[in-house]
Design an enzyme around this catalytic site. Structure first.
Site, PDB file in Angstrom:
ATOM      1  N   LYS A  28       0.720  -1.169  -0.002  1.00 13.35           N
ATOM      2  CA  LYS A  28      -0.288  -0.264   0.035  1.00 13.35           C
ATOM      3  C   LYS A  28       0.811   1.271  -0.038  1.00 13.35           C
ATOM      4  CE  LYS A  28      -3.584   2.252   2.788  1.00 13.35           C
ATOM      5  NZ  LYS A  28      -4.381   2.175   3.909  1.00 13.35           N
ATOM      6  N   GLU A  78      10.606  -4.708   4.603  1.00 11.52           N
ATOM      7  CA  GLU A  78      10.355  -6.120   4.336  1.00 11.52           C
ATOM      8  C   GLU A  78      10.359  -6.201   2.511  1.00 11.52           C
ATOM      9  OE1 GLU A  78       8.886  -4.694   6.715  1.00 11.52           O
ATOM     10  OE2 GLU A  78       9.198  -6.331   8.272  1.00 11.52           O
ATOM     11  N   GLY A 121      -4.869  -2.134   5.117  1.00  9.92           N
ATOM     12  CA  GLY A 121      -4.161  -3.298   4.702  1.00  9.92           C
ATOM     13  C   GLY A 121      -4.975  -4.404   4.757  1.00  9.92           C
ATOM     14  N   ARG A 122      -5.322  -4.677   5.996  1.00 11.53           N
ATOM     15  CA  ARG A 122      -5.804  -5.746   6.356  1.00 11.53           C
ATOM     16  C   ARG A 122      -7.513  -5.929   5.805  1.00 11.53           C
ATOM     17  NH1 ARG A 122      -4.846  -2.457  10.398  1.00 11.53           N
ATOM     18  NH2 ARG A 122      -6.529  -1.831  11.762  1.00 11.53           N
ATOM     19  N   GLU A 162      -5.300  -6.944  14.961  1.00 11.70           N
ATOM     20  CA  GLU A 162      -4.651  -5.601  14.753  1.00 11.70           C
ATOM     21  C   GLU A 162      -5.854  -4.610  14.689  1.00 11.70           C
ATOM     22  OE1 GLU A 162      -1.387  -5.657  11.832  1.00 11.70           O
ATOM     23  OE2 GLU A 162      -2.605  -4.227  10.772  1.00 11.70           O
ATOM     24  N   HIS A 217      -6.553 -33.600  17.610  1.00  7.05           N
ATOM     25  CA  HIS A 217      -5.578 -34.747  18.040  1.00  7.05           C
ATOM     26  C   HIS A 217      -4.343 -33.732  18.956  1.00  7.05           C
ATOM     27  CE1 HIS A 217      -7.051 -38.071  16.221  1.00  7.05           C
ATOM     28  NE2 HIS A 217      -7.715 -37.087  15.304  1.00  7.05           N
ATOM     29  N   LYS A 237       8.014  -0.520  12.300  1.00  6.21           N
ATOM     30  CA  LYS A 237       8.510  -0.272  11.001  1.00  6.21           C
ATOM     31  C   LYS A 237       9.569   0.657  11.296  1.00  6.21           C
ATOM     32  CE  LYS A 237       4.561  -1.344   7.932  1.00  6.21           C
ATOM     33  NZ  LYS A 237       3.754  -0.780   6.721  1.00  6.21           N
TER      34      LYS A 237
HETATM   35  C1  G6Q Z   1      -2.582  -3.594   7.910  1.00  3.89           C
HETATM   36  C2  G6Q Z   1      -1.441  -3.279   8.270  1.00  3.89           C
HETATM   37  C3  G6Q Z   1      -0.140  -3.993   8.085  1.00  3.89           C
HETATM   38  C4  G6Q Z   1       0.338  -3.640   6.436  1.00  3.89           C
HETATM   39  C5  G6Q Z   1       1.876  -4.268   6.314  1.00  3.89           C
HETATM   40  C6  G6Q Z   1       2.263  -3.886   4.915  1.00  3.89           C
HETATM   41  O1  G6Q Z   1      -3.747  -3.515   8.015  1.00  3.89           O
HETATM   42  O2  G6Q Z   1      -1.231  -1.919   8.296  1.00  3.89           O
HETATM   43  O3  G6Q Z   1      -0.104  -5.472   8.082  1.00  3.89           O
HETATM   44  O4  G6Q Z   1      -0.685  -4.222   5.427  1.00  3.89           O
HETATM   45  O5  G6Q Z   1       2.581  -3.461   7.024  1.00  3.89           O
HETATM   46  O6  G6Q Z   1       2.065  -2.488   4.449  1.00  3.89           O
HETATM   47  P1  G6Q Z   1       2.424  -2.090   2.823  1.00  3.89           P
HETATM   48  O7  G6Q Z   1       1.140  -2.721   2.219  1.00  3.89           O
HETATM   49  O8  G6Q Z   1       2.324  -0.425   2.933  1.00  3.89           O
HETATM   50  O9  G6Q Z   1       3.621  -2.587   2.521  1.00  3.89           O
END
Ligand code: G6Q
Length: 559
Positions: free
Chosen positions: A217, A223, A282-283, A368, A399, A523
């Site tokens: 996003k 990462e 994001g989520r 989150e 199990h 981050k």
């Molecule tokens: C989701 C969070 C988090 C995010 C990641 C990746 O709601 O904000 O999980 O999706 O940190 O972020 P980017 O899509 O910006 O790389």
């Protein structure tokens, strides 16, 4: 009532909260008694929402409790805040943003305004581009730089830009066939900055037939950008000298982001980028262009069904009376269990191997969103929030950890999810194995609800000394969620169900379920420590003594 979009109501100060507290003090769960006394219990507590058939009757709930919970929803303004969300108001207060994942699944022709602009045409413009791209890759029209068709798509993303696509890719495995009958496209997902992830996922790939989708996003996540650079270097290296680098990136890298300027700076042609908007968390973004890898894997038609499933559940949530509204009822029950009956965790147990990543996906969605200690106006919450969600597919879990759910000392509400039709129907001789599988589902929820008394254990001839160990108290609450089959639409419905029940709980707790300052902190922190890990003594000196010692240990032991 105060303006629900601006001022959170302190749930603990409401009359309904007091009523629930007093009910909880004398609450004696008795599922055996309740079922015996009321032949209509199952019928009254079973609800249909789109294709989802949801049985709440094995929950620890009486009419009195349910009525008080519905009063709590009224007093905390759940309906008003829901309407504010659907209307595009800035209910993500700490980031001053609208929350409109529901707009991503609106059909063409619908209209939803954010800050005076109808966003539905933009949503469909991007979707059409994603679909055209998916069709090109699936048909073989899109080729790599050497002219070969694409066989593997690698999504590079983390958190919300990874968990949804990988979960849905796994869940919809039976929908991956290519239109020309030539098998299916494989997707791989690189998320972790542990270099092992990229190393293992790149193993065995043919660079000429591999396409990378960088999903971020912000296009600023350490990462993802690190992994994207690793993959770019791997691609160019593997393609060998003489390859036109620009052409190679153009044919093997596309991006999904809200930050298209940063995409261009990375070297990806903006023509090969798919955008989305800051009002998509994001989520909550698997239904945006973040789902491009999924759209390529299952094709535009199935992806459109997936979105239609979300929308069907959105419509249920938006329009059903609160008393028949499944996400509202499930969210309220979770509040009852966690705030009044003392549960701290919530299990999600899909009786569907294809949903093996669903609990992990829900962990992000729920934890989150609702792992917050202050309300959206900055005041501290006065009750616990955000249960720990966890789970594994049945019957594997049976199990392993079910023992604690059956006989442990903690209350663990559990959602059981199953489908009438199996994706793969197999027989063991004359036995339909799916029936054997579902028998486990039904038996487990029954045992958790009704238990086994000492007398029932004795009748089996058990020696008196071990009777107590073999008694099951029952009254362990479960919700059973069934659907005809795990189709793309039903998967969309399931995700939307959990999105909305998470929202309901957040409203009751008065928190902003759509920010994630804890993630932002992570981050920043790693970037501060990185120079010290690399040997910068000055940077190391600014760390606490424990961190300094750990870094020293690392530097001494690193070969
Ligand atoms: C989701 C969070 C988090 C995010 C990641 C990746 O709601 O904000 O999980 O999706 O940190 O972020 P980017 O899509 O910006 O790389």
């Amino acid at each position: 009532m105060a303006d629900a979009a601006k001022t959170p109501i302190d749930a603990t100060s409401t009359a309904a909260w007091k009523q629930l507290s007093s009910l909880a003090e004398t609450f004696q769960p008795d599922l055996r008694g309740w079922f015996a006394a009321d032949s209509t219990r199952t019928e009254r507590l079973t609800f249909d929402a789109a294709d989802l058939h949801v049985d709440l009757s094995k929950g620890l709930v009486t009419d009195e409790v349910l009525n008080a919970l519905l009063d709590l929803a009224d007093e905390t303004g759940v309906a008003a805040r829901r309407d504010a969300m659907f209307a595009g108001e800035h209910i993500n207060v700490t980031e001053d943003r609208a929350v409109l994942h529901t707009a991503l699944r609106q059909p063409k022709g619908a209209s939803v305004s954010v800050d005076g602009k109808d966003v539905v045409p933009d949503v469909h413009e991007v979707l059409d581009r994603v679909y055209a791209f998916a069709d090109k890759v699936r048909s073989g029209e899109w080729t790599g730089v050497t002219g070969k068709r694409i066989h593997t798509v690698v999504n590079i993303g983390i958190g919300g830009s990874d968990l949804g696509p990988v979960m849905a890719y796994e869940a919809l495995a039976p929908y991956r066939a290519l239109p020309d009958g030539s098998g299916e496209l494989e997707c791989r997902f690189i998320s972790n900055i542990d270099p092992t992830d990229a190393a293992l996922k790149l193993q065995g790939l043919d660079p000429e037939t591999t396409l990378f989708i960088v999903s971020s996003k912000t296009f600023g996540t350490l990462e993802t950008l690190t992994n994207a650079r690793l993959c770019k270097a791997w691609l160019l290296d593997q393609l060998g000298e003489g390859v036109d680098e620009k052409a190679a990136i153009e044919k093997h890298f596309v991006a999904v982001s809200t930050a298209l300027d940063k995409v261009a700076a990375f070297g990806i042609d903006p023509a090969n980028a798919f955008g989305f908007w800051d009002w998509v968390g994001g989520r909550y973004s698997v239904d945006s262009a973040i789902g491009t890898s999924l759209a390529v894997a299952i094709g535009p038609e199935a992806f459109a069904d997936f979105l239609a499933g979300f929308h069907a559940l959105d419509e249920h949530f938006r329009t059903a009376d609160l008393a028949d509204n499944v996400p509202v009822l499930m969210g309220l029950l979770n509040v009852w269990y966690s705030n009044f009956l003392g549960s701290e965790t919530h299990a999600v147990l899909p009786y569907a191997q294809l949903l093996h990543r669903f609990p992990a996906y829900l962990q992000q969605l729920t934890m989150e969103s609702n792992g917050k200690g202050v309300r959206w106006d900055g005041s501290p919450v006065t009750t616990s929030t955000g249960e720990v969600f966890w789970g594994e597919p049945g019957t594997n879990g049976q199990h392993a950890f079910y023992q604690l759910i059956h006989q442990g000392t903690r209350l663990i509400p559990a959602d059981f999810i199953a489908f009438a039709n199996p994706p793969y129907a197999l027989k063991d001789g004359d036995v339909d194995v799916h029936e054997l599988f579902l028998a486990n589902f039904f038996a487990q929820t029954r045992a958790l609800a009704f238990g086994k008394t000492a007398d029932e254990v004795r009748v089996e001839g058990t020696a008196e000394a071990i009777v107590p160990a073999r008694v099951f108290t029952g009254n362990r609450p479960t919700t059973s969620i069934m659907a005809p089959a795990l189709t793309p639409s039903v998967l969309g419905q399931l995700i939307a169900l959990y999105e909305h029940l998470t929202f309901v709980q957040g409203v009751i707790w008065g928190i902003d379920s759509f920010d994630q300052w804890g993630v932002e902190l992570g981050k920043q922190l790693a970037l501060q420590v990185a120079p010290a890990v690399g040997g910068d003594e000055e940077a190391a000196a600014t760390q606490d003594s424990s961190t300094q010692a750990l870094i020293r240990y690392y530097r001494e032991k690193r070969a």
